[in-house]
Design an enzyme around this catalytic site. Sequence first.
Site, PDB file in Angstrom:
ATOM      1  N   ASN A   4      34.647  41.679  39.535  1.00  0.00           N
ATOM      2  CA  ASN A   4      34.327  40.813  40.557  1.00  0.00           C
ATOM      3  C   ASN A   4      35.575  40.373  41.172  1.00  0.00           C
ATOM      4  OD1 ASN A   4      33.203  38.901  42.366  1.00  0.00           O
ATOM      5  ND2 ASN A   4      32.547  37.582  40.696  1.00  0.00           N
ATOM      6  N   HIS A  91      25.466  34.546  42.236  1.00  0.00           N
ATOM      7  CA  HIS A  91      26.762  34.017  41.332  1.00  0.00           C
ATOM      8  C   HIS A  91      26.849  32.613  41.562  1.00  0.00           C
ATOM      9  CE1 HIS A  91      30.748  33.550  40.191  1.00  0.00           C
ATOM     10  NE2 HIS A  91      30.901  34.689  39.720  1.00  0.00           N
ATOM     11  N   GLU A  93      29.195  30.723  42.077  1.00  0.00           N
ATOM     12  CA  GLU A  93      30.122  30.029  43.153  1.00  0.00           C
ATOM     13  C   GLU A  93      29.115  30.352  44.572  1.00  0.00           C
ATOM     14  OE1 GLU A  93      33.385  32.785  42.360  1.00  0.00           O
ATOM     15  OE2 GLU A  93      33.890  31.544  40.586  1.00  0.00           O
ATOM     16  N   GLU A 161      26.091  33.986  32.914  1.00  0.00           N
ATOM     17  CA  GLU A 161      27.577  33.553  33.094  1.00  0.00           C
ATOM     18  C   GLU A 161      27.634  31.974  32.918  1.00  0.00           C
ATOM     19  OE1 GLU A 161      30.340  36.364  35.441  1.00  0.00           O
ATOM     20  OE2 GLU A 161      29.101  35.171  36.902  1.00  0.00           O
ATOM     21  N   GLY A 167      36.710  31.459  34.979  1.00  0.00           N
ATOM     22  CA  GLY A 167      37.824  31.126  35.246  1.00  0.00           C
ATOM     23  C   GLY A 167      38.631  30.215  34.337  1.00  0.00           C
ATOM     24  N   SER A 209      35.679  34.397  31.597  1.00  0.00           N
ATOM     25  CA  SER A 209      36.739  34.604  30.971  1.00  0.00           C
ATOM     26  C   SER A 209      36.719  35.670  29.898  1.00  0.00           C
ATOM     27  CB  SER A 209      37.103  33.175  30.164  1.00  0.00           C
ATOM     28  OG  SER A 209      37.317  32.081  31.114  1.00  0.00           O
TER      29      SER A 209
HETATM   30  P1  PGA Z   1      36.200  35.104  35.118  1.00  0.00           P
HETATM   31  O1  PGA Z   1      34.925  35.168  36.186  1.00  0.00           O
HETATM   32  O2  PGA Z   1      36.051  36.092  34.318  1.00  0.00           O
HETATM   33  O3  PGA Z   1      37.336  34.774  36.054  1.00  0.00           O
HETATM   34  O4  PGA Z   1      35.832  34.061  34.265  1.00  0.00           O
HETATM   35  C1  PGA Z   1      33.876  35.713  35.944  1.00  0.00           C
HETATM   36  C2  PGA Z   1      32.869  35.675  37.123  1.00  0.00           C
HETATM   37  O5  PGA Z   1      32.876  34.461  37.690  1.00  0.00           O
HETATM   38  O6  PGA Z   1      32.125  36.410  37.512  1.00  0.00           O
END
Ligand code: PGA
Length: 250
Positions: A4, A91, A93, A161, A167, A209
């Site tokens: 992603n 997602h 976000e 997630e 992140g 992560s």
């Molecule tokens: P990350 O993001 O691997 O940077 O933690 C995962 C995601 O938000 O899909």
Amino acid sequence: MVANWKMNPTTYRSARALFDGIKAQASKLTKVETVIAPSFLHIQPLSNAYKGKKIAFAAQDVYVEQEGSYTGEVSPLQLKDVKVRYVIVGHSERRAMGENDSVVAAKVRAVLDNGLVPIVCVGEKERNDQGTYLTFIKKQLIASLKDVKESEVGSVVVAYEPLWAIGRSAEDAMDGHELHQMSLYIHKILIDEYTHKHAQNIRILYGGSVEPQNTEELLKEGNVDGFLVGHASLNAQEFGSILARVQSLK
Ligand code: PGA
């Protein structure tokens, strides 16, 4: 294995270089399905340039209608036209920007109606000792899949997630044991909601992560089918090393 890329890289030139780097690794793999989710803008030039079969394309979002006056939106038909196969829906976000479970459910419906595969994201913001996050996940999952028919559910991909692990770095992510508990729990919810026959085909991914350092533990102990990788997928070498580890453990 889903990369992603979120709102990265900032130029097509860098996106192409990143894609080519990942392609070099992905084309050697026999047991791993590699999926790349670039920004909307970069999907078409990348998919036009790619002649192989090892990498599939995903979109990071979609709109619920097929066409019409919806300024700024992208329809499932437009995604299909540029060879997208998967769509990430809900997602965290996007949920943080106001997308609620009913919007997510409508998007999942639109994705399935157009012959695409939804990657439906769920995840709690935080955990406490009372275990309220378990009820939260259950509600979020059931509400997000509300309009999915029994016969379709087997093709859905669920991405777990937890927001607190996104992140950050491998040390702050989930450990394999915690992930195992959650993947069992998600399987149980799905089997309670749908018949075992269909629910058992649902693929479960983990995101938050994932880095080369924790790939092995998460995959061996976590009981998941794959990963949704954010920041580590922006570096072809790192993502390539995650892919190679998954291939060797599958
Ligand atoms: P990350 O993001 O691997 O940077 O933690 C995962 C995601 O938000 O899909």
